[in-house]
Every structure is written in structure tokens, then in C-alpha cells.
Design a protein around this motif. Structure first.
Motif, short mmCIF file in Angstrom:
data_model
loop_
_atom_site.label_atom_id
_atom_site.label_comp_id
_atom_site.label_asym_id
_atom_site.label_seq_id
_atom_site.Cartn_x
_atom_site.Cartn_y
_atom_site.Cartn_z
N TRP A 40 1.52 -2.98 3.93
CA TRP A 40 2.29 -1.82 3.06
C TRP A 40 3.12 -1.21 3.21
CZ3 TRP A 40 -1.73 -1.14 -1.69
CH2 TRP A 40 -2.08 -2.12 -2.50
N LYS A 95 -2.99 2.44 6.33
CA LYS A 95 -2.19 3.67 6.37
C LYS A 95 -2.67 4.41 4.87
CE LYS A 95 1.25 1.12 7.68
NZ LYS A 95 3.30 -0.33 7.25
N LEU A 96 -3.62 3.39 3.93
CA LEU A 96 -4.11 3.25 2.54
C LEU A 96 -4.91 4.57 3.19
CD1 LEU A 96 -4.55 0.31 1.06
CD2 LEU A 96 -3.19 1.77 0.61
N ILE A 116 -10.74 0.14 -1.98
CA ILE A 116 -9.60 -1.00 -2.41
C ILE A 116 -11.20 -2.61 -3.02
CG2 ILE A 116 -9.18 -3.23 -0.95
CD1 ILE A 116 -8.65 -1.29 1.15
N VAL A 120 -7.19 1.48 -4.83
CA VAL A 120 -6.65 0.93 -4.99
C VAL A 120 -6.99 -0.26 -6.13
CG1 VAL A 120 -5.15 -0.63 -3.91
CG2 VAL A 120 -5.24 1.51 -2.71
N VAL A 150 -5.00 -4.46 -2.99
CA VAL A 150 -4.25 -5.20 -1.76
C VAL A 150 -5.06 -6.78 -2.22
CG1 VAL A 150 -4.48 -4.95 0.74
CG2 VAL A 150 -4.97 -2.61 -0.55
N THR A 194 -2.68 -2.52 6.20
CA THR A 194 -2.73 -1.86 4.91
C THR A 194 -3.87 -0.55 5.30
OG1 THR A 194 -1.37 -3.80 4.37
CG2 THR A 194 -3.14 -2.38 2.81
N LEU A 213 4.23 4.46 -0.25
CA LEU A 213 2.06 5.43 -0.15
C LEU A 213 2.91 6.12 -0.68
CD1 LEU A 213 0.07 2.98 2.33
CD2 LEU A 213 0.95 2.15 -0.09
N VAL A 227 -7.41 7.49 -0.01
CA VAL A 227 -7.62 6.09 -0.26
C VAL A 227 -8.92 5.87 -0.34
CG1 VAL A 227 -7.72 2.79 -0.85
CG2 VAL A 227 -5.57 4.27 -0.97
#
Length: 358
Positions: A42, A93-94, A102, A64, A67, A90, A47, A99
Motif C-alpha cells: 500500500w 506503513k499502517l 487489521i 482496516v 488488507v 504495508t 494512506l 492503525v
């Protein structure tokens, strides 16, 4: 319980963040990058753009959904390691946009299946519906064409790029057993959970929808025993479940209240919705009110309350009411009503505990 609301993004949803902000008790949105194909890393700039939109309305991005897991990971192909590495990056980064959970699934080919997206109910509203006999005797290509004709929006699990690969995917899954799928899930989790722990993000698998094999494809997340097995695969508080009362509730043998009480500490995310299951195995999604379906929603909320649940919850699917034109299952009105039903049940228990007679 922290209430959140699924949102598909500006230009891809009839519901706006301004409207979501006005639903009492909603703290954040449940979101995803729906234009990024499964398996790809991502992009951080996308984001950050989501975060800027949510920040404008004081809503967080802590959940989220989803994913998506690339099919090569589910199939256990040598190429899976490339996609797992993308997944790890990812996750990192989240974490940078806040975040904490997930939601994902491990369903082969289809994330969810219905035969009718707008089945009319007795009161004139419409809802997602599954005709079990039709599914048992239908060619999957026929179902894809039927669903595609009813869609005005891209739906998770029914992305065009995925549907183009339908025949080759079915061919690949012919040699994959349920035990193979379990092994491939374990491989994935053994790689992912240490990264999730590092970034303080809980992984929460979604049950299969419906919770039984379809079209000859293996399905493994179907009930209490499968959740127990999942949690043993990697024994970490970061390996959890998105307990979806509607998906699991399509099989009346599933005792959702008992599952909440047993797994409460491993449920970072709850989907709370009702279904009415018929004697022939058909089911339709109803209002959240307990009496309208087969699932004991009041008992489920009580179980969350009594176990001291502090995770995230969303009302999940709703009917299409008051002539609302929206993506199937994801209108504003009935999901907002669902939230108020859930809060009403929660507040009544809190008042009872306090002995509040007001």
C-alpha cells in the motif's frame, strides 16, 4: 466497546464522513485502499490522504478492513513469499497512520457469496439474500455474471481483476484440501504475527461467509472449533478473530454468545448483525433487532458487556430502507439504526448494573 463505521472512500460511497460523524458514539471509520490489488504494497501517500480526510471530521483510522491476502498465499505457491513481504511493509506503513487492527480473511476466490443483493422483504425494504439450493447447483461463472449486473460500486471480493481470473483460480484450487489451506494459513501467520507484534497491530481473521464449503472450494473458518484451532496456530494476543455474528449465524448450530464469552480476549474487532435463517438453509440479512432474525443479538451484546469488551465493533451490513440507493448492505440509514439498537442494549445493561431506575 469502541464503535466504528465502514466507509469506502470519497467517490466510492454514498455515505459521507459528515454523516458518519453525526451517528452517536461513532469514533472512527473502518476503511481500506480498495483500488490497490491484493498482494501489492500500500502506498504511503494514499494512506496519508485517507488520514487527512478522517482527521477533518475527528474520526480515527484504527481499523482496516481488509488488507487482502493474495491467492498465491492461500494456495501455498512459491511466489507467496513476495506477497508476504509486501504485506509486512504495508503493516509498517499502517502503523504510521494509527492503525491498531487489521481485519482480513482466508477464503479462496470469493470473500462472500449471496444470490440476491436486493431481495425484497415483507416491509418493502431489501437486503442481501442467499438461496442455498441455488448456490449448491449454480455454476460460479453464472453467479459472477448475476452479481456483476447488480453492482454499481466495486465490492470487496468481487473486484474486476479478481473475477477475470476465476477459471484459472478454480483450477488451481482443485488440488488444495482444507488441511492444505490450514497449513498455508499457519505459514502466513508465522511470518506476519511477529511484524504485527512489533508495530502493535492486531490481526483479526474474518469467518467464512457463508460458513460452509461452496463450489467445491475449501473453507476453514466456520465455527467454534476452527477459531480454537486458529488461535493455537500462533499463540499470540496479536493473532485474533473478527467475530462476525452474521457470517457465523448463517449456521444455526453456531452458538455466537458462547463464542464471545470464550474468545473475548482474542476478539479485537466485532461485526454485529442479524440474519434470518430458514429451514431449507436460505438466509436473509435483517435489522439488528433480535426478534427480526435468528441470531441472539441482545445476548451477544450482553456477553460483550459482561466480559468487559473494549475492542472495536461495527453494525456490519444493513437493509436498504427508505428508498436509499447505496452499495449493497452498506447504506447509511439501517446501519445507523443498528448502532442505536446496540447502544441501547449496552446502555440498558450499564444502567442495570448501576441500579439506575431513571
Amino acid at each position: 466497546m469502541k464503535m466504528v463505521f465502514r466507509w469506502y472512500g470519497t467517490g466510492n460511497d454514498t455515505v459521507t464522513l459528515r454523516q458518519i460523524k453525526q451517528i452517536p458514539g461513532v469514533e472512527g471509520i473502518v476503511w481500506a485502499l480498495h483500488d490497490v490489488p491484493a498482494g501489492e504494497e500500500w502506498p504511503l501517500e494514499k494512506l496519508m490522504a485517507y488520514k487527512e480526510e478522517a482527521d477533518r471530521y475527528g474520526l480515527h483510522l484504527e481499523v482496516v478492513e481488509s488488507v487482502n491476502v493474495h491467492e498465491d498465499i492461500k494456495l501455498g505457491l512459491p511466489s507467496r513469499d513476495v506477497y508476504i513481504e509486501n504485506y509486512k511493509r504495508t503493516i509498517a506503513k499502517l502503523a504510521s497512520v494509527g492503525v491498531k487492527t487489521i481485519c482480513y480473511n482466508f477464503m479462496p476466490v470469493f470473500d462472500w457469496v449471496r444470490t440476491d443483493l436486493f431481495k425484497e422483504m415483507e416491509d418493502g425494504s431489501t437486503a442481501l439474500f442467499l438461496d442455498k439450493a441455488k448456490i449448491d447447483n449454480m455454476d460460479p461463472a453464472e453467479l459472477v455474471e448475476r452479481i456483476a449486473n447488480d453492482l454499481d460500486f466495486t465490492m470487496p471480493g468481487w473486484e474486476p481483476e479478481r473475477l477475470k481470473l476465476l477459471s484459472p483460480l478454480f483450477e488451481k484450487y482443485k488440488s488444495v484440501s482444507e488441511e492444505d489451506l490450514w497449513n498455508n494459513l499457519q505459514y502466513f501467520l508465522e511470518q506476519i504475527i511477529p511484524v504485527a507484534e512489533q508495530y502493535d497491530i492486531k490481526m483479526a481473521i474474518h469467518p467464512d461467509d457463508p460458513p460452509w464449503p461452496i463450489f467445491g472450494l475449501p473453507r476453514i473458518m466456520t465455527g467454534r472449533e476452527s477459531i480454537r484451532r486458529l488461535l493455537r496456530l500462533v499463540d499470540s494476543p496479536y493473532n485474533g478473530v473478527t467475530l462476525c455474528s452474521g457470517s457465523l449465524g448463517a449456521n444455526p448450530a453456531n452458538d455466537i454468545v458462547a463464542m464471545v464469552r470464550e474468545f473475548a480476549g482474542r476478539i479485537p474487532f466485532a461485526h454485529i448483525r442479524n440474519v434470518r435463517v430458514y429451514e431449507n438453509g436460505d438466509f436473509i440479512e435483517t435489522s439488528h433487532r433480535t426478534q427480526d432474525g435468528t441470531v441472539d443479538i441482545a445476548g451477544i451484546v450482553r456477553a460483550y458487556y459482561e466480559t468487559g469488551y473494549t475492542g472495536y465493533a461495527r453494525p456490519d451490513h444493513g437493509r436498504h430502507i427508505w428508498d436509499e440507493r447505496c452499495r449493497p448492505g452498506y447504506g447509511l440509514y439501517d446501519r445507523a439504526l443498528g448502532i442505536m439498537y446496540l447502544w441501547g442494549a449496552w446502555d440498558a445493561m450499564a444502567a442495570g448494573e448501576r441500579g439506575d431506575a431513571r
